[in-house]
Design a protein around this motif. Structure first.
Motif, PDB file in Angstrom:
ATOM      1  N   ASP A  84       2.342   1.147  20.941  1.00 53.35           N
ATOM      2  CA  ASP A  84       1.508   1.692  19.882  1.00 53.35           C
ATOM      3  C   ASP A  84       0.257   0.823  19.805  1.00 53.35           C
ATOM      4  O   ASP A  84       0.149  -0.191  20.504  1.00 53.35           O
ATOM      5  N   SER A  85      -0.667   1.206  18.949  1.00 49.55           N
ATOM      6  CA  SER A  85      -1.859   0.402  18.728  1.00 49.55           C
ATOM      7  C   SER A  85      -2.262   0.514  17.265  1.00 49.55           C
ATOM      8  O   SER A  85      -1.881   1.454  16.572  1.00 49.55           O
ATOM      9  N   ALA A  86      -3.040  -0.477  16.815  1.00 52.91           N
ATOM     10  CA  ALA A  86      -3.509  -0.503  15.424  1.00 52.91           C
ATOM     11  C   ALA A  86      -4.765  -1.360  15.363  1.00 52.91           C
ATOM     12  O   ALA A  86      -5.099  -2.068  16.311  1.00 52.91           O
ATOM     13  N   GLY A  87      -5.436  -1.299  14.230  1.00 51.91           N
ATOM     14  CA  GLY A  87      -6.620  -2.114  14.005  1.00 51.91           C
ATOM     15  C   GLY A  87      -6.416  -3.037  12.825  1.00 51.91           C
ATOM     16  O   GLY A  87      -5.620  -2.745  11.934  1.00 51.91           O
ATOM     17  N   THR A  88      -7.142  -4.132  12.820  1.00 50.68           N
ATOM     18  CA  THR A  88      -7.099  -5.008  11.656  1.00 50.68           C
ATOM     19  C   THR A  88      -7.966  -4.437  10.534  1.00 50.68           C
ATOM     20  O   THR A  88      -7.729  -4.719   9.370  1.00 50.68           O
ATOM     21  N   GLY A  89      -8.950  -3.615  10.890  1.00 43.63           N
ATOM     22  CA  GLY A  89      -9.810  -2.966   9.904  1.00 43.63           C
ATOM     23  C   GLY A  89      -9.353  -1.557   9.604  1.00 43.63           C
ATOM     24  O   GLY A  89      -8.544  -0.978  10.323  1.00 43.63           O
ATOM     25  N   ASN A  90      -9.911  -0.984   8.533  1.00 44.68           N
ATOM     26  CA  ASN A  90      -9.473   0.345   8.092  1.00 44.68           C
ATOM     27  C   ASN A  90     -10.538   1.423   8.234  1.00 44.68           C
ATOM     28  O   ASN A  90     -10.374   2.530   7.744  1.00 44.68           O
ATOM     29  N   PRO A 118      -9.461   8.175  19.638  1.00 44.46           N
ATOM     30  CA  PRO A 118     -10.178   7.109  20.333  1.00 44.46           C
ATOM     31  C   PRO A 118     -11.673   7.430  20.468  1.00 44.46           C
ATOM     32  O   PRO A 118     -12.076   8.597  20.484  1.00 44.46           O
ATOM     33  N   HIS A 119     -12.462   6.378  20.564  1.00 42.97           N
ATOM     34  CA  HIS A 119     -13.912   6.473  20.754  1.00 42.97           C
ATOM     35  C   HIS A 119     -14.222   7.348  21.972  1.00 42.97           C
ATOM     36  O   HIS A 119     -13.457   7.367  22.943  1.00 42.97           O
ATOM     37  N   GLN A 120     -15.336   8.045  21.940  1.00 44.43           N
ATOM     38  CA  GLN A 120     -15.735   8.912  23.057  1.00 44.43           C
ATOM     39  C   GLN A 120     -15.766   8.157  24.384  1.00 44.43           C
ATOM     40  O   GLN A 120     -15.395   8.700  25.417  1.00 44.43           O
ATOM     41  N   GLY A 121     -16.209   6.898  24.358  1.00 42.06           N
ATOM     42  CA  GLY A 121     -16.249   6.096  25.589  1.00 42.06           C
ATOM     43  C   GLY A 121     -14.861   5.819  26.135  1.00 42.06           C
ATOM     44  O   GLY A 121     -14.640   5.836  27.346  1.00 42.06           O
ATOM     45  N   THR A 122     -13.911   5.555  25.240  1.00 44.65           N
ATOM     46  CA  THR A 122     -12.518   5.361  25.649  1.00 44.65           C
ATOM     47  C   THR A 122     -11.964   6.660  26.221  1.00 44.65           C
ATOM     48  O   THR A 122     -11.326   6.665  27.274  1.00 44.65           O
ATOM     49  N   GLN A 123     -12.228   7.770  25.529  1.00 46.24           N
ATOM     50  CA  GLN A 123     -11.758   9.065  26.013  1.00 46.24           C
ATOM     51  C   GLN A 123     -12.317   9.367  27.402  1.00 46.24           C
ATOM     52  O   GLN A 123     -11.584   9.801  28.296  1.00 46.24           O
ATOM     53  N   LYS A 124     -13.613   9.143  27.576  1.00 44.44           N
ATOM     54  CA  LYS A 124     -14.261   9.416  28.853  1.00 44.44           C
ATOM     55  C   LYS A 124     -13.641   8.581  29.978  1.00 44.44           C
ATOM     56  O   LYS A 124     -13.354   9.095  31.065  1.00 44.44           O
ATOM     57  N   GLN A 125     -13.405   7.300  29.705  1.00 48.72           N
ATOM     58  CA  GLN A 125     -12.827   6.415  30.731  1.00 48.72           C
ATOM     59  C   GLN A 125     -11.396   6.834  31.062  1.00 48.72           C
ATOM     60  O   GLN A 125     -11.012   6.880  32.229  1.00 48.72           O
ATOM     61  N   LEU A 126     -10.601   7.138  30.063  1.00 48.10           N
ATOM     62  CA  LEU A 126      -9.217   7.557  30.315  1.00 48.10           C
ATOM     63  C   LEU A 126      -9.171   8.904  31.037  1.00 48.10           C
ATOM     64  O   LEU A 126      -8.354   9.090  31.944  1.00 48.10           O
ATOM     65  N   ASN A 127     -10.040   9.825  30.663  1.00 49.49           N
ATOM     66  CA  ASN A 127     -10.110  11.109  31.378  1.00 49.49           C
ATOM     67  C   ASN A 127     -10.486  10.895  32.844  1.00 49.49           C
ATOM     68  O   ASN A 127      -9.946  11.559  33.731  1.00 49.49           O
ATOM     69  N   LYS A 128     -11.392   9.981  33.085  1.00 49.21           N
ATOM     70  CA  LYS A 128     -11.862   9.683  34.442  1.00 49.21           C
ATOM     71  C   LYS A 128     -10.718   9.253  35.360  1.00 49.21           C
ATOM     72  O   LYS A 128     -10.703   9.581  36.538  1.00 49.21           O
ATOM     73  N   GLN A 142      -4.209   1.261  10.683  1.00 51.02           N
ATOM     74  CA  GLN A 142      -4.375  -0.153  10.369  1.00 51.02           C
ATOM     75  C   GLN A 142      -3.026  -0.862  10.466  1.00 51.02           C
ATOM     76  O   GLN A 142      -1.978  -0.263  10.177  1.00 51.02           O
ATOM     77  N   VAL A 143      -3.068  -2.115  10.891  1.00 51.72           N
ATOM     78  CA  VAL A 143      -1.857  -2.934  10.949  1.00 51.72           C
ATOM     79  C   VAL A 143      -1.220  -2.961   9.562  1.00 51.72           C
ATOM     80  O   VAL A 143      -1.911  -3.096   8.549  1.00 51.72           O
ATOM     81  N   GLN A 144       0.106  -2.828   9.533  1.00 51.70           N
ATOM     82  CA  GLN A 144       0.870  -2.855   8.291  1.00 51.70           C
ATOM     83  C   GLN A 144       1.825  -4.045   8.302  1.00 51.70           C
ATOM     84  O   GLN A 144       2.269  -4.483   9.371  1.00 51.70           O
ATOM     85  N   PRO A 145       2.188  -4.573   7.154  1.00 57.75           N
ATOM     86  CA  PRO A 145       3.097  -5.724   7.115  1.00 57.75           C
ATOM     87  C   PRO A 145       4.403  -5.499   7.876  1.00 57.75           C
ATOM     88  O   PRO A 145       4.900  -6.414   8.533  1.00 57.75           O
ATOM     89  N   ASP A 146       4.965  -4.280   7.829  1.00 54.85           N
ATOM     90  CA  ASP A 146       6.231  -4.046   8.519  1.00 54.85           C
ATOM     91  C   ASP A 146       6.092  -4.010  10.041  1.00 54.85           C
ATOM     92  O   ASP A 146       7.091  -4.050  10.761  1.00 54.85           O
ATOM     93  N   LEU A 205     -10.097  -4.431  16.467  1.00 53.48           N
ATOM     94  CA  LEU A 205     -10.712  -4.376  15.148  1.00 53.48           C
ATOM     95  C   LEU A 205     -10.568  -3.002  14.485  1.00 53.48           C
ATOM     96  O   LEU A 205      -9.998  -2.873  13.414  1.00 53.48           O
ATOM     97  N   GLY A 206     -11.073  -1.957  15.127  1.00 51.56           N
ATOM     98  CA  GLY A 206     -11.071  -0.630  14.504  1.00 51.56           C
ATOM     99  C   GLY A 206     -10.046   0.336  15.041  1.00 51.56           C
ATOM    100  O   GLY A 206      -9.882   1.428  14.513  1.00 51.56           O
ATOM    101  N   ASN A 207      -9.371  -0.033  16.124  1.00 58.15           N
ATOM    102  CA  ASN A 207      -8.356   0.803  16.768  1.00 58.15           C
ATOM    103  C   ASN A 207      -8.926   2.120  17.292  1.00 58.15           C
ATOM    104  O   ASN A 207      -8.293   3.163  17.214  1.00 58.15           O
TER     105      ASN A 207
END
Length: 153
Positions: free
Chosen positions: A37-43, A50-60, A72-76, A8-10
């Motif tokens: 790559d990654s993207a969100g449907t929302g803007n 990345p969210h602090q929780g994502t950062q914390k988990q990846l750092n771990k 955000q996802v783009q048509p191309d 949703l928010g990427n």
């Protein structure tokens, strides 16, 4: 081969999946053959890390999220990416709505990589705070995905 993860928010699930798959691709020596790559449907979070929780988990677990910023996802994107993987059913539906009919076959849901799992969607830790559970699902699913991708390149 080009892979795009979408939530949703990427800032939580899709950047975590991007970082994990990027790490595994590098370890397998496939960085020159597979991009992710990654993207969100929302803007709402465009340009944010990345969210602090994502950062914390990846750092771990010692996985880098350097240079990952929400977009955000783009048509191309439907032409650029070979696989577009939604983290849940709602984002899958949103992507199918955005995709031209010819591109819809590129869109799938992440949990289809784990067909024997009880969950249909990767839960959104933005609301649940369960980043470790999400990491476990992403870790398992990306193992399956990288095996699929190896057969296609």
């Amino acid at each position: 081969m080009h892979v795009l993860f979408v939530c949703l928010g990427n800032i939580c699930r899709s950047p975590m999946a991007e970082a994990v798959l990027r790490h595994k691709i590098s370890q397998a020596g496939l960085s020159d053959r597979i991009s992710v790559d990654s993207a969100g449907t929302g803007n709402w979070h465009i340009g944010d890390p990345p969210h602090q929780g994502t950062q914390k988990q990846l750092n771990k677990v010692g996985i880098s999220f350097d240079q990952i910023k929400a977009r955000q996802v783009q048509p191309d994107d439907f032409q650029k990416y070979d696989r577009i993987i939604a983290m849940d059913r709602q984002n899958e539906q949103d992507l199918l709505h955005l995709a031209r009919k010819v591109d819809a076959d590129k869109v799938s849901r992440f949990m289809s990589l784990l067909p024997n799992h009880a969950l249909a969607d990767v839960p959104d830790p933005y609301y649940t705070g369960r980043f470790e559970e999400v990491f476990q699902l992403i870790d398992q699913g990306t193992d399956c995905l990288i095996e699929e991708l190896k057969k296609q390149i």
